[in-house]
Design a protein around this motif. Structure first.
Motif, PDB file in Angstrom:
ATOM      1  N   ALA A   1       2.048   0.741  -5.055  1.00 28.56           N
ATOM      2  CA  ALA A   1       0.997   1.667  -4.608  1.00 28.56           C
ATOM      3  C   ALA A   1      -0.239   0.895  -4.176  1.00 28.56           C
ATOM      4  CB  ALA A   1       0.661   2.647  -5.740  1.00 28.56           C
ATOM      5  N   ASP A   2      -0.603  -0.128  -4.950  1.00 29.19           N
ATOM      6  CA  ASP A   2      -1.775  -0.941  -4.608  1.00 29.19           C
ATOM      7  C   ASP A   2      -1.558  -1.690  -3.305  1.00 29.19           C
ATOM      8  OD1 ASP A   2      -4.362  -2.120  -5.192  1.00 29.19           O
ATOM      9  OD2 ASP A   2      -3.251  -3.958  -5.674  1.00 29.19           O
ATOM     10  N   GLU A   3      -0.331  -2.206  -3.107  1.00 25.64           N
ATOM     11  CA  GLU A   3      -0.040  -2.958  -1.880  1.00 25.64           C
ATOM     12  C   GLU A   3      -0.111  -2.053  -0.651  1.00 25.64           C
ATOM     13  OE1 GLU A   3       0.260  -6.260  -1.769  1.00 25.64           O
ATOM     14  OE2 GLU A   3      -0.073  -6.247  -3.926  1.00 25.64           O
TER      15      GLU A   3
ATOM     16  N   SER B   1      -1.954   0.594  -0.366  1.00 23.63           N
ATOM     17  CA  SER B   1      -3.374   0.880  -0.132  1.00 23.63           C
ATOM     18  C   SER B   1      -4.034  -0.267   0.608  1.00 23.63           C
ATOM     19  CB  SER B   1      -4.081   1.115  -1.475  1.00 23.63           C
ATOM     20  OG  SER B   1      -3.541   2.234  -2.144  1.00 23.63           O
ATOM     21  N   LYS B   2      -3.737  -1.488   0.168  1.00 22.58           N
ATOM     22  CA  LYS B   2      -4.309  -2.654   0.858  1.00 22.58           C
ATOM     23  C   LYS B   2      -3.785  -2.769   2.277  1.00 22.58           C
ATOM     24  CE  LYS B   2      -3.144  -5.591  -2.405  1.00 22.58           C
ATOM     25  NZ  LYS B   2      -2.979  -6.844  -3.183  1.00 22.58           N
TER      26      LYS B   2
ATOM     27  N   ILE C   1      -3.031  -0.298   4.302  1.00 20.13           N
ATOM     28  CA  ILE C   1      -3.762   0.666   5.153  1.00 20.13           C
ATOM     29  C   ILE C   1      -5.127   0.105   5.530  1.00 20.13           C
ATOM     30  CG2 ILE C   1      -4.854   2.945   5.163  1.00 20.13           C
ATOM     31  CD1 ILE C   1      -2.523   3.885   3.368  1.00 20.13           C
ATOM     32  N   VAL C   2      -5.837  -0.458   4.542  1.00 19.26           N
ATOM     33  CA  VAL C   2      -7.156  -1.035   4.807  1.00 19.26           C
ATOM     34  C   VAL C   2      -7.030  -2.194   5.779  1.00 19.26           C
ATOM     35  CG1 VAL C   2      -9.109  -2.243   3.775  1.00 19.26           C
ATOM     36  CG2 VAL C   2      -8.067  -0.305   2.579  1.00 19.26           C
TER      37      VAL C   2
END
Length: 466
Positions: free
Chosen positions: A431-433, A435-436, A438-439
């Motif tokens: 999930a964190d990856e 999110s990163k 997308i940014v």
């Protein structure tokens, strides 16, 4: 400074975001890789030298940031040789250089990994899924001490574990103050004692008062005047098993008065219960075992009774001592049954055995369980820690190499523990990856927009010339 600088800066931003996306893709690809440590990305601004009031934001550079110090979840695999580190530290491993089997040559270089999915190969080496060989130190099975000072590649073969001759029998029991032998009669004082007059051929009392032997023709009298003390299987140096039967006979009562001042017992060992005539059936240990008024063992000092050397069923029995924990494990107290309560009879010998299974303890010992029931520490797994875990150099297969920045290895587990039958999972958070990612994608698109804008501005400049 100007439009061209803006183009250069935007290009550096695109390169930095591409670098970040590469790390993100690698983290996602290894989200199920055992022991994998994700690689984060950090950014640093590059400011050109200029006057204080003319400084610009500058371009950007991307750098990797290790997460070796962040532990992944531990997952049980039920494979005994799999092992995970709960806390800081790395397994010390090596790579195969050439050769096969017992002739395998290794690089003799200490590498480090958190990937603990070790399992035996065909030659007894512990190898993880990436092909790295576990290192450690062998343990002397007799002394329990480490062999050598430097870790070496561990090779555990299924050689036969040698037999050990019995040298000690740990005996814990309570002897009744009044033994209820077949001849015991509460109305006849001394009827519970071993009576030498009942043995015209061979007085079974301990020497020098008697011969210390019970012959075949007098077995019936002996069994009537003694009580069973239990039996135990002992082993010789070749692992041959022999059953040793013990019997006790009381010889004096302190209550009868002088010359007896203490309660005295003799221990007998069966040599041939089927003996006839003058053949020896039982042998006296030739030690007078005495107890004081409180039931505490007084003699022999130290509570050790050497068993007589003999041959039982064709097997020689020598050098065995009956120990009673300094005399505290053998008592003489009242017992309504009149029989010996043998709480524990254990001996230290065993037959030869083969390796059945291997497991790993929390302290990092490789424990072997053998078919003869022995559980022996066979090796100590090498584990090292670093003052700067994140400064280690990454290698293929989840391995790391020492660097100047990481500092030298600190040998030992420290406060960490090993968890056998488990492996450490990747510390990647999907999930964190995402999110990163997308940014990163939006930042990359924004940099392309800067390039488009700079191009329009250049086009406008060119149109002036026209």
């Amino acid at each position: 400074m100007g439009v061209f600088s803006a183009l250069t800066t935007a290009v550096s931003g695109m390169q930095a975001q591409s670098y970040a996306l590469e790390n993100i893709s690698g983290n996602i690809a290894n989200s199920r890789t055992t022991g994998y440590k994700r690689v984060d990305t950090t950014f640093a601004d590059l400011v050109p030298d200029s006057a204080l009031n003319r400084q610009t934001a500058g371009s950007v550079a991307a750098f990797s940031q290790a997460t070796n110090s962040i532990q992944g979840d531990l997952n049980a695999t039920r494979i005994d040789t799999n092992v995970a580190i709960n806390g800081d530290g790395f397994f010390v491993v090596d790579q195969r250089k050439s050769g096969v089997g017992a002739n395998t040559l290794f690089a003799n270089q200490n590498l480090y990994t958190r990937r603990g999915d070790f399992d035996f190969d065909a030659n007894g080496y512990l190898v993880n899924g990436a092909g790295y060989y576990l290192k450690g130190q062998k343990i002397d099975p007799v002394t329990g001490q480490l062999i050598g000072t430097q870790p070496e590649v561990l090779r555990i073969t299924k050689d036969q574990f040698p037999a050990k001759a019995t040298t000690s029998i740990e005996y814990s029991a309570n002897i009744p103050a009044y033994p209820k032998t077949n001849t015991a009669d509460s109305t006849v004082p001394g009827s519970e004692l071993l009576n030498p007059a009942s043995f015209p051929t061979s007085n079974p009392l301990a020497t020098p008062a008697g011969t210390g032997l019970v012959v075949g023709s007098e077995i019936t009298s002996f069994l009537s005047q003694s009580i069973p003390g239990g039996s135990v299987t002992v082993y010789d140096s070749l692992g041959k098993a022999t059953n040793v039967e013990l019997r006790w006979a009381k010889t004096t009562n302190a209550s009868a008065g002088p010359p007896a001042t203490v309660d005295t017992w003799n221990l007998f060992v069966a040599e041939n219960t089927g003996a006839t005539g003058g053949a020896v059936a039982y042998r006296n240990a030739n030690v007078n075992v005495t107890f004081d008024a409180t039931g505490k063992m007084a003699l022999p000092a130290g509570g050790t009774i050497p068993l007589p050397n003999m041959t039982i069923g064709g097997n020689a029995i020598t050098g065995i001592q009956l120990t009673t924990d300094g005399g505290t494990a053998l008592t003489q107290n009242g017992d309504v049954s009149g029989q010996i309560d043998a709480r524990s009879i254990r001996q230290d010998g065993y037959t030869a055995g083969t390796l059945d299974r291997v497991s790993v303890s929390a302290e990092g010992q490789v424990i072997g369980t053998f078919s003869n029931g022995q559980v022996v520490a066979m090796a100590q797994i090498a584990v090292s820690r670093f003052n700067a875990d994140n400064a280690l150099k990454r290698l293929d297969g989840g391995a790391y190499e020492e660097t100047i920045e990481s500092g030298p290895p600190i040998v030992g587990l420290g406060t960490s523990q090993l968890v056998g039958g488990s492996v450490e999972q990747s510390n990647t958070d999907i999930a964190d990856e995402f999110s990163k990612m997308i940014v990163t994608q939006q930042a990359y698109s924004a940099n392309t927009k800067v390039i488009s804008t700079a191009q329009e501005m250049l086009t406008a400049v060119f149109n002036i010339i026209r």
